[in-house]
Design a protein around this motif. Structure first.
Motif, PDB file in Angstrom:
ATOM      1  N   LYS A 107      -2.027 -10.195  -4.497  1.00 55.05           N
ATOM      2  CA  LYS A 107      -1.665  -8.935  -3.839  1.00 55.05           C
ATOM      3  C   LYS A 107      -0.832  -9.193  -2.589  1.00 55.05           C
ATOM      4  O   LYS A 107       0.182  -8.518  -2.365  1.00 55.05           O
ATOM      5  CB  LYS A 107      -2.944  -8.154  -3.509  1.00 55.05           C
ATOM      6  N   SER A 108      -1.203 -10.211  -1.775  1.00 56.71           N
ATOM      7  CA  SER A 108      -0.405 -10.498  -0.567  1.00 56.71           C
ATOM      8  C   SER A 108       1.006 -10.904  -0.930  1.00 56.71           C
ATOM      9  O   SER A 108       1.964 -10.474  -0.291  1.00 56.71           O
ATOM     10  CB  SER A 108      -0.980 -11.629   0.280  1.00 56.71           C
ATOM     11  N   GLU A 111       2.788  -7.816  -2.022  1.00 54.54           N
ATOM     12  CA  GLU A 111       3.080  -6.940  -0.870  1.00 54.54           C
ATOM     13  C   GLU A 111       4.243  -7.498  -0.045  1.00 54.54           C
ATOM     14  O   GLU A 111       5.050  -6.733   0.476  1.00 54.54           O
ATOM     15  CB  GLU A 111       1.843  -6.771   0.016  1.00 54.54           C
ATOM     16  N   PRO A 115       6.411  -4.069  -0.456  1.00 52.10           N
ATOM     17  CA  PRO A 115       5.239  -3.452   0.184  1.00 52.10           C
ATOM     18  C   PRO A 115       4.923  -2.053  -0.327  1.00 52.10           C
ATOM     19  O   PRO A 115       5.835  -1.225  -0.470  1.00 52.10           O
ATOM     20  CB  PRO A 115       5.616  -3.414   1.678  1.00 52.10           C
ATOM     21  N   LYS A 314      -3.475  -0.799  -0.353  1.00 48.61           N
ATOM     22  CA  LYS A 314      -2.817  -1.858   0.432  1.00 48.61           C
ATOM     23  C   LYS A 314      -3.607  -3.147   0.313  1.00 48.61           C
ATOM     24  O   LYS A 314      -3.039  -4.233   0.249  1.00 48.61           O
ATOM     25  CB  LYS A 314      -2.759  -1.457   1.911  1.00 48.61           C
TER      26      LYS A 314
END
Ligand code: HEM
Ligand code: NAG
Ligand code: NAG
Length: 320
Positions: A107-108, A111, A115, A314
């Motif tokens: 996920k990071s 992102e 994003p 997020k």
């Protein structure tokens, strides 16, 4: 003229109707908004599996445990908090599902590339496919466009994910409740060609069941004590020959009464209704892999949140 515009209106109304009743997943959902999505996910999955081969199995299972509980909506990833009970401590998940740090890393990376665009539910679906491919299994085009739930249900996780004590009819009906056929169920169970199970999930079988080949029973007993509470978390491979290769040995084992879980052996009972499917997959790796890929796409279609429902989380562990 009048009749052609009438047809156009009818067609439009029909498409509107489809739009409100069917999920809108598509393989190119992020092709403009996140063109590097697939390469970003794959390289992170690759390094996680290089670090620990079992991780591929754990990641595949996360997508299954997500989809079976109110649809593929990332609900399995939500952490418990003081005032929120998620699915991580439901019976099928507690001390069992793993890979959450890897999902955080993916996920990071995603992102960073784009994003706020890609859902955690879609990351699970892509990650499952990449894991299978990296371990030597089939590839398929992953449908995307799922959004993330803001809720989770421990009760639904308790009740929807089949336990390893299930008999054949129970397995068939759990899958059928989600629109998956008996053939899909047998093909998806082939996931147990990779990964590990804890002693507590197969103890009753290795000490008490007669349709388990005796050499394997002895081997498994040597690392899984009879008494409940001792050695509960000791691991054994679901596929004894090749637990990090996505092949059809799982089915070859079933035919020899070498299924580790009670639920595994239910698929081949020497007289059961799914014996012929198991025989077919044991004889043909390519039939298995193509049915598996098709069934994974069907599983990924279970009840997604689309449009303006849900959100793009997020952080996969908590609602925005
Ligand atoms: C048919 C019904 C199913 C039952 C009863 C079942 C049950 C289980 C159990 C009890 C374990 C061991 C968990 C532990 O000891 O911690 C396991 C592991 C696993 N399951 Fe299933 N499962 C089923 C279907 C599936 C499906 C449909 C998939 C994927 C599409 C899947 C993928 C896996 C994988 C990859 C592992 C190994 C995970 C690891 O090593 O971390 N299973 N399953
Ligand atoms: C899930 O099952 C466990 C064990 O039976 C139970 O303790 C827990 O309360 C259940 N969760 C819900 C929300 O029903
Ligand atoms: C085997 O079955 C007996 C009789 O049903 C039961 O008492 C015992 O707990 C079982 N053993 C294991 C290891 O499950």
């Amino acid at each position: 003229m009048a009749s052609s515009s009438f047809i156009a209106i009818l067609t439009f109304a029909f498409l509107l109707f489809l739009g409100t009743t069917r999920a809108q997943l598509s393989t190119n959902f992020y092709s403009n908004s996140c063109p590097r999505l697939f390469s970003t996910v794959k390289s992170t999955v690759q390094s996680a599996i290089k670090n620990e081969a079992r991780m591929g199995a754990s990641l595949l299972r996360l997508h299954f445990h997500d989809c079976f509980v109110n649809g593929c909506d990332g609900s399995v990833l939500l952490d418990d908090t003081a005032n929120f009970k998620g699915e991580k401590n439901a019976v099928p998940n507690q001390n069992s599902v793993r890979g959450f740090n890897v999902i955080d890393n993916i996920k990071s990376a995603v992102e960073n590339a784009c994003p706020g665009v890609v859902s955690c539910a879609d990351i699970l679906a892509i990650t499952a496919r990449d894991s299978v491919v990296i371990l030597g299994g089939p590839s398929w085009n992953v449908k995307l466009g799922r959004r993330d739930a803001r809720t989770a249900s421990q009760a639904a996780a308790n009740n929807s994910i089949p336990p390893p004590t299930s008999n054949l009819n129970q397995l068939i009906s759990r899958f059928s409740a989600l629109g998956l056929s008996t053939k899909d169920m047998v093909a998806l169970s082939g996931s147990h060609t990779i990964g590990q199970a804890r002693c507590t999930t197969f103890r009753a079988r290795i000490y008490n069941e007669t349709n388990l080949e005796s050499t394997l029973a002895q081997t498994r007993q040597s690392n899984c004590p009879r008494t409940a509470g001792s050695g509960d978390n000791n691991l054994a491979p679901l596929d004894l020959q090749s637990p990090t290769a996505f092949d059809n040995n799982y089915y070859k084992n079933l035919i020899q009464n070498r299924g580790l879980l009670h639920s595994d052996q239910q698929l081949f009972l020497n007289g059961g209704s799914t014996d012929s499917i198991v025989r077919g997959y044991s004889n043909s790796q390519s039939t298995f892999t193509s049915d598996f890929a098709a069934a994974m796409i069907k599983m990924g279609d279970i009840n997604p949140l689309t449009g303006s429902n849900g959100e793009i989380r997020k952080n996969c562990r908590k609602p925005n």
